[in-house]
Design an enzyme around this catalytic site. Sequence first.
Site, PDB file in Angstrom:
ATOM      1  N   HIS A   1      -0.414   4.367   4.413  1.00 31.77           N
ATOM      2  CA  HIS A   1      -1.079   5.065   3.313  1.00 31.77           C
ATOM      3  C   HIS A   1      -0.682   6.534   3.286  1.00 31.77           C
ATOM      4  O   HIS A   1      -0.311   7.086   2.243  1.00 31.77           O
ATOM      5  CB  HIS A   1      -2.592   4.938   3.440  1.00 31.77           C
TER       6      HIS A   1
ATOM      7  N   SER B   1       0.803  -1.219   0.000  1.00 31.53           N
ATOM      8  CA  SER B   1       0.000   0.000   0.000  1.00 31.53           C
ATOM      9  C   SER B   1       0.840   1.273   0.000  1.00 31.53           C
ATOM     10  O   SER B   1       0.473   2.266  -0.626  1.00 31.53           O
ATOM     11  CB  SER B   1      -0.947   0.004   1.204  1.00 31.53           C
TER      12      SER B   1
END
Length: 293
Positions: A240, A193
């Site tokens: 993230h 991610s």
Amino acid sequence: MTSPDFTRNRENFCYRHPDRQSFVLCQRCTRTVCADCQTQAPVGVICPECMKADRKAQTPAQRRAHRAWRTTSGSSQPIATYAIIAVTSVVGLLQLLLGPIVDRTLLFATPFLLPDMFGGDFSFQPWRMLTSMLVHSGITHFLLNMLALWMIGRSLEPLLGRGRFVALYLIGGLGGSVAMAVLDPVVATVGASGGIFALMGALLVIGRHIGANIRGILVILAINLAIGFIQTLNIAWQAHIGGAAVGALVGLIFARTRKRSQRTAQILLLVALTVVLLAIAFLVTPIVLRSLF
């Protein structure tokens, strides 16, 4: 859709295909070339006109060497994107076959950066900040990440070139791991991610720089960041945010050092950013841990 500024700036489009956006320049004449017009050279890519000029000046021996180079250099397809997906898929298959041993070998946790603070139960393994991008917490996690990588990589890799694309992905993944080490140092993490959010962050900045309509990218990035805060999904939102922020910085470096004469400056800036991330990991994380324990 594009903004008027984007349309007026013809340098954002291929010189042979005015309707095709690109961020890659010919290394000889610095004209903008799209993926179909790029010819891989030993250093960077060149446009069809420069390739024709090179061929006219070549000796028979050079022509034979050039044909050999073309057979090994590949095409303008997003080869790096496919390679990353392939390597990650192999590791995913190993996870299915070998079980938790693969996770334990490749996952990232802050103690691997600072083993002395945890009674010697951990060894110093900083490379896990990148190897953690190869393992996932399940099939759904793996499929969603690889789908996102495939969708973004097909557009962004031809725009940047393979080398810049790989550098962006890896530095973004490093940024995601550093964010985990600082914001949640007691939790182990896996997944690509950080690198994928770095691609989105860079795409946002580069799109803004060349005058493209970035609303769609901004909405997608915002939605994906918001999903990370849903507690029941157990998503590492720290990675993230770290990946997106670092990706935006890398995108800014690419956008501001686009010319061939700025290549050295571009490399130095990327190295400096990497050094800063490592300094944060090794210098700031101990302070955070001491405040927690």
